[in-house]
Design a protein around this motif. Structure first.
Motif, PDB file in Angstrom:
ATOM      1  N   ASP A 275      39.081  71.093  50.193  1.00  0.00           N
ATOM      2  CA  ASP A 275      39.423  69.696  50.503  1.00  0.00           C
ATOM      3  C   ASP A 275      39.862  69.548  51.968  1.00  0.00           C
ATOM      4  OD1 ASP A 275      39.665  67.056  49.946  1.00  0.00           O
ATOM      5  OD2 ASP A 275      41.077  67.279  48.298  1.00  0.00           O
TER       6      ASP A 275
ATOM      7  N   ASN B  42      46.263  71.513  43.801  1.00  0.00           N
ATOM      8  CA  ASN B  42      44.914  71.736  43.257  1.00  0.00           C
ATOM      9  C   ASN B  42      43.853  71.896  44.352  1.00  0.00           C
ATOM     10  OD1 ASN B  42      44.362  69.123  44.090  1.00  0.00           O
ATOM     11  ND2 ASN B  42      44.380  68.242  42.033  1.00  0.00           N
ATOM     12  N   ASN B  43      44.282  71.926  45.586  1.00  0.00           N
ATOM     13  CA  ASN B  43      43.342  72.245  46.667  1.00  0.00           C
ATOM     14  C   ASN B  43      43.353  73.731  47.008  1.00  0.00           C
ATOM     15  OD1 ASN B  43      42.188  69.734  46.945  1.00  0.00           O
ATOM     16  ND2 ASN B  43      43.851  68.990  48.249  1.00  0.00           N
TER      17      ASN B  43
HETATM   18 MG    MG Z   1      41.265  67.951  46.189  1.00  0.00          MG
END
Ligand code: MG
Ligand code: ADP
Ligand code: GN1
Length: 373
Positions: A237, A222-223
């Motif tokens: 991130d 999810n980054n």
């Molecule tokens: Mg993240």
């Protein structure tokens, strides 16, 4: 709360004001807010409170992010058709020209341009998405290959060092500060049965056999921001971007991008590694990274997936035994539940390890064959 956030937002040179805000993302460490700004034509922003109990040198961390995003931006500016404001994070400086704002309570805040029309995924459900993810983390590493790792500070020392993580784990078990050891005895035994095999990765890094490069170190799937056509667009991130091993990045993306269940899945029958997603990720990653990886890195790619599942599972377990002082938890047994799901994933990888090694070998020979000698 709105006033407090508006005051923080006003510290940054955005050229606009806050209209509304909402919590964003599912991270376990920082707090992320999406800021909608007034007017239809103004861009939106993301502000984040950096957890300074975990990241002890926030100015150093922000210097890393500034260096890395500027370096990638300069590269993207030379690539025809690319759009740096969409493909790399854009830091917004404060009114006094700093990369962060420290409030009266000592909290550190930063601001990025919001990248619109993108999605991030906690779970991967197609080969195409895994392939794209592999390509984008491979490209991220290759873009940073020209930046000297010595320029970056270590934002969390010994972050993926299993020797140190095992020391902390054993010490925490010995102290048993909140009497949770009895509840976790099977998991503790599971750790001791596997540590030796996986420690070889850390030892090879620490004795210089596996090289240090600039790596992301938190390559949770999810980054990656995907565009509306499901093409990987931007890596986010960046707190842990620092000198490290590519093996940690490969392994962590496999940990999060091939799991058929959630990271904290309570129903362990749902947790397994999907070998087709592993093959697709490896293909995407190696299509970019085969140009710079050394033989010892390639040799350890499959093992790195087991390594990262183990070390993150170990950290969840250590935090559980310690009384939940590190990761945000949503209920009292959350860290133990996360640990159990990770160890279930590791068992699934153990059963498929020969296929994982074969997939690396096959992909590599494909790309090596295309490469002029
Ligand atoms: Mg993240
Ligand atoms: P966390 O530490 O909470 O994981 P992230 O930096 O990963 O923090 O941000 C959380 C989520 O917010 C990301 O997964 C992504 O979906 C979204 N996000 C973060 N930064 C941006 C940005 N600049 N533009 C669009 N979305 C973003
Ligand atoms: C934390 O912040 P977030 O959720 O992206 C952690 C990672 C772990 C991850 C497990 C600084 O990442 O190392 O892999 O949780 N980040 C830090 O989900 O410890």
């Amino acid at each position: 709360m709105q006033d407090q956030i508006a005051t923080i937002f006003a510290q940054f040179k955005t050229g606009t004001q806050l209209k509304s805000f909402k919590a964003f993302g599912s991270g376990h460490i920082n707090d992320t807010l999406l800021i909608e700004s007034v007017g239809d034509t103004n861009p939106d922003f993301v502000i984040q409170r950096v957890n300074h109990h975990i990241f002890k040198d926030v100015p150093g961390l922000m210097r890393n992010i500034e260096l890395v995003t500027n370096f990638i931006r300069s590269y993207l500016e030379t690539v025809p058709g690319s759009d740096p404001n969409k493909e790399v994070l854009t830091l917004i400086y404060t009114q006094s020209g700093k990369t962060y704002y420290q409030d009266v309570d000592g909290n550190y805040w930063r601001c990025y341009l919001f990248i619109p029309d993108t999605n991030s995924f906690d779970k991967v459900d197609s080969r195409e998405m895994a392939l794209e993810g592999g390509r984008s983390f491979g490209k991220f590493q290759s873009m940073l290959a020209g930046l000297d790792p010595k320029l970056l500070t270590e934002t969390i020392p010994f972050f993926h060092d299993l020797e140190k993580r095992m020391e902390t784990f054993r010490d925490t078990v010995k102290r048993d500060p909140v009497q949770r050891v009895a509840k976790a005895s099977n998991e503790i035994q599971f750790v001791e049965e596997r540590a030796e095999e996986l420690l070889q990765i850390t030892r090879k890094i620490n004795n210089g056999l596996i090289p240090l490069r600039i790596t992301h170190n938190d390559t949770k799937f999810n980054n990656i921001l995907f565009d509306a056509n499901n093409h990987a667009q931007c890596i986010v991130d960046l707190d842990t971007v620092m000198p490290g091993s590519v093996l940690h990045d490969f392994g962590d993306a496999i940990r999060t991008g091939t799991n058929t269940g959630a990271e904290d899945e309570a129903d362990l029958s749902k947790v397994a590694m999907d070998i087709d997603l592993f093959k697709a990720y490896a293909e995407g990653y190696l299509s970019e990274a085969h140009t710079f990886l050394s033989p010892i890195e390639i040799e350890n790619l499959a093992l790195s997936a087991k390594f990262m599942v183990f070390i993150i599972g170990l950290r969840f377990l250590t935090d559980y035994i310690d009384g939940d002082n590190y990761f945000k938890v949503h209920h009292p047994e959350h860290n133990l539940q996360r640990n159990r799901a990770q160890f279930q994933l590791l068992k699934s990888m153990e059963l498929q390890f020969d296929d994982m090694k074969l997939a690396i070998k096959e992909n590599l020979s494909r790309f090596a064959a295309k490469c002029p000698v």
